[in-house]
Design a protein around this motif. Structure first.
Motif, PDB file in Angstrom:
ATOM      1  N   ARG A   1      -1.775 -11.597  28.321  1.00 39.13           N
ATOM      2  CA  ARG A   1      -0.313 -11.518  28.298  1.00 39.13           C
ATOM      3  C   ARG A   1       0.121 -10.059  28.253  1.00 39.13           C
ATOM      4  N   ALA A   2       1.406  -9.839  28.496  1.00 37.39           N
ATOM      5  CA  ALA A   2       1.954  -8.478  28.443  1.00 37.39           C
ATOM      6  C   ALA A   2       1.845  -7.923  27.027  1.00 37.39           C
ATOM      7  N   ALA A   3       1.775  -6.608  26.927  1.00 30.28           N
ATOM      8  CA  ALA A   3       1.586  -5.960  25.623  1.00 30.28           C
ATOM      9  C   ALA A   3       2.710  -6.286  24.650  1.00 30.28           C
ATOM     10  N   THR A   4       3.907  -6.525  25.168  1.00 33.28           N
ATOM     11  CA  THR A   4       5.068  -6.802  24.309  1.00 33.28           C
ATOM     12  C   THR A   4       5.242  -8.282  23.990  1.00 33.28           C
ATOM     13  N   ASP A   5       4.390  -9.125  24.557  1.00 38.38           N
ATOM     14  CA  ASP A   5       4.515 -10.573  24.411  1.00 38.38           C
ATOM     15  C   ASP A   5       3.661 -11.042  23.235  1.00 38.38           C
ATOM     16  N   GLU A   6       4.305 -11.573  22.211  1.00 44.48           N
ATOM     17  CA  GLU A   6       3.586 -12.032  21.025  1.00 44.48           C
ATOM     18  C   GLU A   6       3.370 -13.543  21.006  1.00 44.48           C
ATOM     19  N   PHE A   7       3.842 -14.243  22.037  1.00 46.80           N
ATOM     20  CA  PHE A   7       3.913 -15.694  21.953  1.00 46.80           C
ATOM     21  C   PHE A   7       3.002 -16.436  22.933  1.00 46.80           C
ATOM     22  N   SER A   8       2.845 -15.910  24.130  1.00 44.81           N
ATOM     23  CA  SER A   8       2.148 -16.664  25.174  1.00 44.81           C
ATOM     24  C   SER A   8       0.692 -16.934  24.819  1.00 44.81           C
ATOM     25  N   PHE A   9       0.239 -18.145  25.135  1.00 41.92           N
ATOM     26  CA  PHE A   9      -1.149 -18.582  25.011  1.00 41.92           C
ATOM     27  C   PHE A   9      -1.627 -18.641  23.562  1.00 41.92           C
ATOM     28  N   GLU A  10      -0.685 -18.789  22.642  1.00 33.91           N
ATOM     29  CA  GLU A  10      -1.046 -18.979  21.239  1.00 33.91           C
ATOM     30  C   GLU A  10      -1.253 -20.455  20.930  1.00 33.91           C
ATOM     31  N   ALA A  11      -0.779 -21.335  21.823  1.00 31.65           N
ATOM     32  CA  ALA A  11      -0.901 -22.777  21.628  1.00 31.65           C
ATOM     33  C   ALA A  11      -1.425 -23.405  22.904  1.00 31.65           C
ATOM     34  N   PHE A  12      -1.557 -24.723  22.884  1.00 29.89           N
ATOM     35  CA  PHE A  12      -2.014 -25.538  24.009  1.00 29.89           C
ATOM     36  C   PHE A  12      -1.363 -25.055  25.304  1.00 29.89           C
ATOM     37  N   SER A  13      -2.159 -24.466  26.217  1.00 26.66           N
ATOM     38  CA  SER A  13      -1.633 -23.870  27.452  1.00 26.66           C
ATOM     39  C   SER A  13      -2.518 -24.271  28.622  1.00 26.66           C
ATOM     40  N   LEU A  14      -1.907 -24.640  29.741  1.00 25.04           N
ATOM     41  CA  LEU A  14      -2.701 -25.110  30.875  1.00 25.04           C
ATOM     42  C   LEU A  14      -1.865 -25.117  32.150  1.00 25.04           C
ATOM     43  N   ASP A  15      -2.472 -25.582  33.246  1.00 24.66           N
ATOM     44  CA  ASP A  15      -1.780 -25.859  34.519  1.00 24.66           C
ATOM     45  C   ASP A  15      -1.118 -24.632  35.132  1.00 24.66           C
ATOM     46  N   ALA A  16      -1.817 -23.525  35.147  1.00 24.13           N
ATOM     47  CA  ALA A  16      -1.228 -22.317  35.729  1.00 24.13           C
ATOM     48  C   ALA A  16      -1.255 -22.366  37.250  1.00 24.13           C
ATOM     49  N   THR A  17      -0.188 -21.836  37.862  1.00 19.93           N
ATOM     50  CA  THR A  17      -0.168 -21.584  39.292  1.00 19.93           C
ATOM     51  C   THR A  17       0.406 -20.195  39.512  1.00 19.93           C
TER      52      THR A  17
ATOM     53  N   TYR B   1       3.358 -15.851  37.718  1.00 21.55           N
ATOM     54  CA  TYR B   1       2.444 -16.801  37.084  1.00 21.55           C
ATOM     55  C   TYR B   1       3.297 -17.812  36.321  1.00 21.55           C
ATOM     56  N   ILE B   2       3.101 -19.102  36.598  1.00 17.94           N
ATOM     57  CA  ILE B   2       3.829 -20.159  35.897  1.00 17.94           C
ATOM     58  C   ILE B   2       2.815 -21.052  35.203  1.00 17.94           C
ATOM     59  N   TRP B   3       3.098 -21.443  33.974  1.00 14.10           N
ATOM     60  CA  TRP B   3       2.165 -22.279  33.236  1.00 14.10           C
ATOM     61  C   TRP B   3       2.910 -23.182  32.262  1.00 14.10           C
ATOM     62  N   ALA B   4       2.190 -24.195  31.765  1.00 19.56           N
ATOM     63  CA  ALA B   4       2.708 -25.097  30.745  1.00 19.56           C
ATOM     64  C   ALA B   4       2.146 -24.686  29.393  1.00 19.56           C
ATOM     65  N   GLU B   5       3.001 -24.745  28.375  1.00 16.44           N
ATOM     66  CA  GLU B   5       2.550 -24.450  27.014  1.00 16.44           C
ATOM     67  C   GLU B   5       3.347 -25.291  26.035  1.00 16.44           C
ATOM     68  N   LYS B   6       2.646 -25.794  25.025  1.00 12.45           N
ATOM     69  CA  LYS B   6       3.304 -26.635  24.021  1.00 12.45           C
ATOM     70  C   LYS B   6       3.862 -25.793  22.881  1.00 12.45           C
ATOM     71  N   VAL B   7       5.005 -26.233  22.378  1.00 10.52           N
ATOM     72  CA  VAL B   7       5.647 -25.564  21.246  1.00 10.52           C
ATOM     73  C   VAL B   7       6.084 -26.619  20.251  1.00 10.52           C
ATOM     74  N   GLY B   8       6.393 -26.156  19.024  1.00 13.15           N
ATOM     75  CA  GLY B   8       6.916 -27.047  18.004  1.00 13.15           C
ATOM     76  C   GLY B   8       5.844 -27.457  17.019  1.00 13.15           C
ATOM     77  N   VAL B   9       6.173 -28.417  16.187  1.00 14.45           N
ATOM     78  CA  VAL B   9       5.252 -28.924  15.172  1.00 14.45           C
ATOM     79  C   VAL B   9       5.075 -30.418  15.401  1.00 14.45           C
ATOM     80  N   GLY B  10       4.001 -30.980  14.823  1.00 10.30           N
ATOM     81  CA  GLY B  10       3.766 -32.402  15.005  1.00 10.30           C
ATOM     82  C   GLY B  10       3.462 -32.721  16.452  1.00 10.30           C
ATOM     83  N   LYS B  11       4.182 -33.687  17.020  1.00  5.26           N
ATOM     84  CA  LYS B  11       4.005 -34.083  18.419  1.00  5.26           C
ATOM     85  C   LYS B  11       4.703 -33.053  19.287  1.00  5.26           C
ATOM     86  N   GLN B  12       3.944 -32.093  19.755  1.00  3.65           N
ATOM     87  CA  GLN B  12       4.540 -30.918  20.388  1.00  3.65           C
ATOM     88  C   GLN B  12       5.116 -31.217  21.771  1.00  3.65           C
ATOM     89  N   ILE B  13       5.974 -30.313  22.228  1.00  6.14           N
ATOM     90  CA  ILE B  13       6.662 -30.426  23.508  1.00  6.14           C
ATOM     91  C   ILE B  13       6.037 -29.442  24.489  1.00  6.14           C
TER      92      ILE B  13
END
Length: 315
Positions: free
Chosen positions: A124-140, A150-162
């Motif tokens: 991730r970019a040097a200033t980005d503190e968030f990307s790829f910290e959680a369930f991440s997949l499906d990049a194109t 670069y576009i990808w899916a990543e889950k956020v939240g608690v419990g049953k994540q989105i």
């Protein structure tokens, strides 16, 4: 395509998340998730239909332990920055839902003959503190106005994540240059069956417009495709540049015996026809967990642009 070819029928069996790339020399490459989720395979052919019976080459195998040792999912092959890359997701046998995005780089001009090396997790970019910290997949990835994104899916939240979709500009084939930007989250009921999911992005461009299809809901018969549209002259890192469709653009059809269509890619056949490559099931009763049921098959759909936008129709 052969005039007798049957569209919207199983084309390559038990290959989910199918990706077809047509190179500048006219050769077609195919990769997909295999049911064992343990390797990355490639096929190559001079024609699209030839991929069906083309020999399949394993170019990489999962690790025994640690990162990239479980759930090897949704590989895509691309050519950018003068090299071949494969983008895929993998998790850890000791933490099977710790999905992260990884990259392979080919060490020569022929992806079927030259070795592939691991470039590790997407940086991730040097200033980005968030990307790829959680369930991440499906990049194109895709190019516009000389820039790669670069576009990808990543889950956020608690419990049953989105699962949301994010975009960033690329610095090279394995490093992002900008912070993540949220493109879409599961807003509508058809994106929320089983799980709240936006994933599997794919890009097609036409007449100054950029269309991003994506997949929604769980991986059973409710899986379907949505779409966003942006102008190629707009700021693609501004979420307001993208307009989201209110309803799915492709969903299950009992009439055509196609269930859970999604995780698509785009290509053209030798005649110049636009082709949607997607996976779907042919049964409604799924044995066991849909995620581990192997019967998602790669299929092809010929489609056209109507009033400037792609229209996906089984007929």
């Amino acid at each position: 395509m052969d005039k007798n070819f049957q569209y919207n029928k199983p084309w390559i069996l038990q290959r989910a998340d199918p990706y077809v790339y047509k190179h500048t020399d006219g050769k077609y490459y195919f990769t997909a998730s295999v049911p064992e989720y343990d390797k990355i395979v490639l096929r190559c052919s001079d024609t699209l239909e030839g991929l069906k019976d083309a020999p399949e080459l394993e170019v990489w195998h999962k690790h025994d332990r640690g990162p990239m040792s479980k759930h090897i999912w949704a590989p895509e092959i691309h050519y950018l920055f003068g090299k071949w890359y494969i983008y895929f997701a993998g998790s850890d046998v000791d933490d099977i839902w710790a999905l992260r995005p990884y990259v392979l780089e080919c060490q020569g001009p022929d992806p079927m003959k030259h070795p592939w090396i691991e470039k590790g997790k997407i940086q991730r970019a040097a200033t980005d503190e968030f990307s790829f910290e959680a369930f991440s997949l499906d990049a194109t990835v895709f190019e516009n106005k000389g820039q790669w994104y670069y576009i990808w899916a990543e889950k956020v939240g608690v419990g049953k994540q989105i699962s949301n979709l994010y975009i960033a500009r690329m610095e090279n084939g394995y490093t992002l240059a900008t912070d993540q930007v949220l493109l879409t989250t599961p807003d509508y009921d058809w994106e929320r069956h089983g799980f709240w999911v936006n994933e599997g992005p794919a890009i097609i461009k036409r007449d100054g417009k950029i269309f991003m299809t994506y997949s929604a809901s769980d991986t059973g018969i409710n899986y379907c495709m949505g779409m966003l549209t942006a102008d190629e002259d707009s700021d693609l890192l501004d979420p307001l540049s993208w307009k989201k469709e209110r309803y799915p653009v492709l969903k299950s059809s009992s009439e055509h015996v196609v269930y859970g269509p999604g995780h698509n890619s785009f290509t053209k056949d030798k005649d110049g026809n636009d082709i949607l490559v997607y996976h779907a099931r042919t049964e409604t009763e799924i044995v066991g967990d849909p995620l581990y049921n192997p019967n998602r098959h790669a299929m092809l759909m010929k489609f056209e642009f109507v009033n400037g936008r792609p229209v996906f129709d089984y007929d």
